[in-house]
Design an enzyme around this catalytic site. Structure first.
Site, PDB file in Angstrom:
ATOM      1  N   ARG A   1     -34.521  -4.108 -35.009  1.00  0.00           N
ATOM      2  CA  ARG A   1     -35.005  -3.703 -34.976  1.00  0.00           C
ATOM      3  C   ARG A   1     -36.735  -3.487 -35.573  1.00  0.00           C
ATOM      4  NH1 ARG A   1     -31.123  -0.284 -37.169  1.00  0.00           N
ATOM      5  NH2 ARG A   1     -31.722  -0.537 -38.948  1.00  0.00           N
TER       6      ARG A   1
ATOM      7  N   PRO B   1     -22.135 -23.047 -32.936  1.00  0.00           N
ATOM      8  CA  PRO B   1     -21.998 -22.933 -34.707  1.00  0.00           C
ATOM      9  C   PRO B   1     -21.952 -23.756 -35.755  1.00  0.00           C
ATOM     10  CG  PRO B   1     -20.051 -23.641 -33.445  1.00  0.00           C
ATOM     11  CD  PRO B   1     -20.839 -22.478 -32.335  1.00  0.00           C
TER      12      PRO B   1
ATOM     13  N   GLU C   1     -17.104 -26.310 -24.335  1.00  0.00           N
ATOM     14  CA  GLU C   1     -17.749 -27.550 -25.020  1.00  0.00           C
ATOM     15  C   GLU C   1     -19.570 -27.413 -25.447  1.00  0.00           C
ATOM     16  OE1 GLU C   1     -14.851 -28.446 -26.963  1.00  0.00           O
ATOM     17  OE2 GLU C   1     -13.689 -27.111 -25.456  1.00  0.00           O
TER      18      GLU C   1
ATOM     19  N   ASP D   1     -33.278  -0.955 -45.794  1.00  0.00           N
ATOM     20  CA  ASP D   1     -31.732  -1.455 -44.410  1.00  0.00           C
ATOM     21  C   ASP D   1     -31.229  -2.838 -45.887  1.00  0.00           C
ATOM     22  OD1 ASP D   1     -31.372   0.458 -42.497  1.00  0.00           O
ATOM     23  OD2 ASP D   1     -32.704  -1.294 -40.986  1.00  0.00           O
TER      24      ASP D   1
END
Length: 240
Positions: free
Chosen positions: A156, A91, A118, A171
């Site tokens: 893709r 993150p 963690e 797309d």
């Protein structure tokens, strides 16, 4: 495209990627998936790969030794002499998007490292990671699901993966806009008819309508993307 995923739970990745379009691409060997279980490189008889963090705090941290040994093992599997990119799902990374997917799709080999608990000891990350990538501003229990999302989006864009080679270029996000509305048979459903322009057979008018719908939909649902697009294409700004 050859994917090498370093993870504590490789079955999550294998079960997800072996289905649908990516599964067919693996069967055809257009893409390959090699799962490397970090736990196999544990240095103790209990296969323990984590330990308490220095300085205290909640949770456990994955030790650098097992991750580094898993990385060295992975390098031995790669035939290409070029040093591969190593993507760490975290993150704290830059947010993954279509542009980054296209960038990764240029690679022949891609190593993806999945954290857990963690996180992973910073020293091994500094040693092997080239790209820190996040799929959004939230925290998951591990990087496995995030890695599947990245591989699905990248795959893709690999030639031969999609049945229709144009799909990846029309797309959502391919040009910075959301995709236009799609319709199929029947021609009328619950009193709603397919737009006349799509039934006209006039390709020029169809493309014009679709592009206008992309602008309308993006302005409504993602005004941030719309503003970015209009800054580059001010002549296309919608008139109320």
């Amino acid at each position: 495209m050859n994917y090498y995923v370093l993870s504590l739970f490789p079955e999550i990745i294998e079960n997800s990627l072996n289905a649908s379009i990516t599964g067919r691409a693996i069967e055809k060997e257009i893409i390959t998936l090699t799962s490397v279980d970090i736990r196999d490189f544990s240095d103790n008889k209990h296969m323990k790969v984590d330990d308490y963090p220095y300085g205290g705090g909640a949770g456990l941290v994955i030790k650098p030794t097992c991750v580094y040994d898993a990385y060295l093992h992975t390098l031995s599997l790669i035939k290409n002499q070029k040093k591969p990119r190593v993507v760490y799902m975290t993150p704290q990374g830059s947010v993954f998007n279509q542009k980054k997917a296209a960038d990764f799709a240029k690679e022949e080999d891609l190593i993806i490292l999945c954290g857990h608990y963690e996180g992973i000891d910073e020293r091994v990350l500094e040693t092997i990671v080239t790209d820190y990538v996040s799929i959004g501003d939230y925290v998951l229990t591990g990087g496995e699901i995030a890695s599947v999302i990245v591989m699905d989006a990248v795959s893709r864009l690999v030639p031969g993966v999609l049945g229709n080679s144009e799909s990846a270029f029309t797309d959502t996000f391919s040009d910075g806009l959301l995709e236009y509305p799609q319709y199929t048979r029947p021609e009328e459903f619950l009193g709603m008819k397919v737009p006349e322009v799509l039934r006209s057979g006039h390709h020029g008018n169809v493309e014009k309508w679709r592009h206008e719908q992309k602008l309308i939909r993006t302005r409504k649902n993602r005004p941030d993307l719309y503003e970015k697009y209009i800054m580059l294409h001010p002549e296309e700004e919608l008139k109320d």
